[in-house]
Scaffold this motif. Sequence first.
Motif, PDB file in Angstrom:
ATOM      1  N   VAL A  50     100.040  92.471  97.339  1.00 22.38           N
ATOM      2  CA  VAL A  50      98.718  92.756  97.901  1.00 22.38           C
ATOM      3  C   VAL A  50      98.502  91.977  99.197  1.00 22.38           C
ATOM      4  N   SER A  51      99.005  90.745  99.252  1.00 32.52           N
ATOM      5  CA  SER A  51      98.886  89.947 100.471  1.00 32.52           C
ATOM      6  C   SER A  51      99.613  90.610 101.632  1.00 32.52           C
ATOM      7  N   LEU A  52     100.772  91.205 101.332  1.00 26.02           N
ATOM      8  CA  LEU A  52     101.516  91.918 102.367  1.00 26.02           C
ATOM      9  C   LEU A  52     100.710  93.082 102.921  1.00 26.02           C
ATOM     10  N   PHE A  53     100.098  93.858 102.030  1.00 23.53           N
ATOM     11  CA  PHE A  53      99.308  95.007 102.478  1.00 23.53           C
ATOM     12  C   PHE A  53      98.003  94.586 103.144  1.00 23.53           C
ATOM     13  N   LEU A  54      97.522  93.395 102.814  1.00 19.46           N
ATOM     14  CA  LEU A  54      96.263  92.926 103.386  1.00 19.46           C
ATOM     15  C   LEU A  54      96.382  92.646 104.875  1.00 19.46           C
ATOM     16  N   ILE A  55      97.551  92.205 105.338  1.00 20.70           N
ATOM     17  CA  ILE A  55      97.734  91.909 106.762  1.00 20.70           C
ATOM     18  C   ILE A  55      98.451  93.044 107.498  1.00 20.70           C
ATOM     19  N   MET A  56      98.703  94.142 106.807  1.00 15.94           N
ATOM     20  CA  MET A  56      99.437  95.258 107.409  1.00 15.94           C
ATOM     21  C   MET A  56      98.489  96.177 108.172  1.00 15.94           C
ATOM     22  N   PRO A  57      98.868  96.597 109.372  1.00 16.08           N
ATOM     23  CA  PRO A  57      98.030  97.560 110.116  1.00 16.08           C
ATOM     24  C   PRO A  57      98.234  98.971 109.577  1.00 16.08           C
ATOM     25  N   LYS A 115     112.062  96.365 108.772  1.00 20.07           N
ATOM     26  CA  LYS A 115     111.348  95.562 109.768  1.00 20.07           C
ATOM     27  C   LYS A 115     110.341  94.613 109.144  1.00 20.07           C
ATOM     28  N   GLY A 116     109.912  94.903 107.925  1.00 24.87           N
ATOM     29  CA  GLY A 116     108.892  94.071 107.299  1.00 24.87           C
ATOM     30  C   GLY A 116     109.417  93.028 106.339  1.00 24.87           C
ATOM     31  N   ILE A 117     110.749  92.874 106.225  1.00 22.83           N
ATOM     32  CA  ILE A 117     111.313  91.958 105.238  1.00 22.83           C
ATOM     33  C   ILE A 117     110.914  90.515 105.514  1.00 22.83           C
ATOM     34  N   PHE A 118     111.034  90.085 106.764  1.00 18.02           N
ATOM     35  CA  PHE A 118     110.740  88.687 107.070  1.00 18.02           C
ATOM     36  C   PHE A 118     109.264  88.373 106.856  1.00 18.02           C
ATOM     37  N   VAL A 119     108.385  89.294 107.243  1.00 11.11           N
ATOM     38  CA  VAL A 119     106.960  89.095 106.977  1.00 11.11           C
ATOM     39  C   VAL A 119     106.709  89.029 105.481  1.00 11.11           C
ATOM     40  N   GLY A 120     107.393  89.894 104.737  1.00  6.23           N
ATOM     41  CA  GLY A 120     107.228  89.901 103.287  1.00  6.23           C
ATOM     42  C   GLY A 120     107.633  88.581 102.648  1.00  6.23           C
ATOM     43  N   ILE A 121     108.746  88.004 103.108  1.00  4.89           N
ATOM     44  CA  ILE A 121     109.197  86.720 102.558  1.00  4.89           C
ATOM     45  C   ILE A 121     108.172  85.632 102.838  1.00  4.89           C
ATOM     46  N   ILE A 122     107.631  85.615 104.055  1.00  7.34           N
ATOM     47  CA  ILE A 122     106.603  84.619 104.399  1.00  7.34           C
ATOM     48  C   ILE A 122     105.368  84.812 103.532  1.00  7.34           C
ATOM     49  N   CYS A 123     104.967  86.058 103.321  1.00 13.75           N
ATOM     50  CA  CYS A 123     103.793  86.348 102.485  1.00 13.75           C
ATOM     51  C   CYS A 123     103.991  85.846 101.063  1.00 13.75           C
ATOM     52  N   VAL A 124     105.188  86.061 100.523  1.00  9.55           N
ATOM     53  CA  VAL A 124     105.471  85.619  99.151  1.00  9.55           C
ATOM     54  C   VAL A 124     105.283  84.117  99.027  1.00  9.55           C
ATOM     55  N   PHE A 125     105.918  83.358  99.888  1.00 11.07           N
ATOM     56  CA  PHE A 125     105.870  81.901  99.777  1.00 11.07           C
ATOM     57  C   PHE A 125     104.448  81.370  99.974  1.00 11.07           C
TER      58      PHE A 125
END
Length: 397
Positions: free
Chosen positions: A109-116, A137-147
Amino acid sequence: MLQKLEKVFMPLAERIGRNKYLIAIRDGFLLSMPLLIVGSFFLLIANFPIPGWTQFWGRFFGENWTSYFSKPTDATFSIMAILAVIGIGYSFSEQMKVDKLFGAAISLVSLFLIMPYEILFEGKTVTGIPLGWVGSKGIFVGIICVFAAVHIYSWVDKKGWVIKMPDGVPPTVEKSFAALIPAGVSLLVFFLINVIFGMTPFGNAFNFVFVILQTPLLKLGNTLPAMVIAYIFLHFFWFFGINGGSVVGAVFNPILQTLSAENLAALQAGQSIPNIISQQFQDLFATFGGAGSTLSLLIAMLLFCRSKRVKELGKLALVPLCTGIAIPWTMPVIVSGFLATGWQGSVLQALLLILGVFIYMPFIKMMDKQYLADETKTVEADEDGDISLDDLSFDDL
């Protein structure tokens, strides 16, 4: 000298191997791996490396028959970031000692919250989920969101800021209410992050991470020096008995998998393949037969060694080579090269295999000579220790 190196590097390698972030990345990607492999096989059928393959089957099933096979590929590779976030979020929540299911859900949900939610369609911007950001393209953002999300969730949970239900409430309901405040705080933080990035020239967090972090890392990873450095460290850890693949792979594999996804997208679009370095390049041409290309070592053991110890070890180690195609690197050599790139890949693998045999041969022969000497001494000692009736005398009675 070796003991001094062990004292320095063994603790370092153990700390890296037990690092909760690297463990989460390593284990989290295992969720998506089987699905990506299945999607790859559908892509392989549609793009089999034989000239005229597509045209031949097009006579029976129509010119657009490959579009049916692209659907399973799109259903897996196009949502690679979502699969990675769920898997890593689940694994990292376990490392942080919080509810694994809620940790994975909050990460997503955090990933989708910052997604345009903007897609460019026929020159116009329409509302929708951009597949680019939920794909590679979204893998690195996803990893940051998880942590970040799981850390916030864990911090609030361990502070005791949870809603406690009275006795008798079903456990599932109790867990749901207990996760309410930690989840709310985590989502509030990501809501503020989305607002802040919306005020910047980047427009959103995805563009920021892609431009500042992901693009430079991919350019660095898609180079021969980066591959060489990674494998120096990989085998350096193996030298001390530590699984170098797990340690180095936790850092390097996300880059390789993203590069592979870029190649896949180019193949589907009919464009030239952009990256030489990729996950398949590593599995099929750098580590075929095991880390260090040990298939060459096994062949050298079986062909050039005479000691029973070495030959039996070679036979035992040879058994897992044909265990199936569930994991790409277990595909037999020559066949895997052909499926990956055509006949050129098979030829390259054959040359690498032969080269590896000759590289290993002098070292394995030296060890074999030592083992033969040991076995000869053992046999002689056994013969000297045998009891013979000729040695018995009644005078000794």
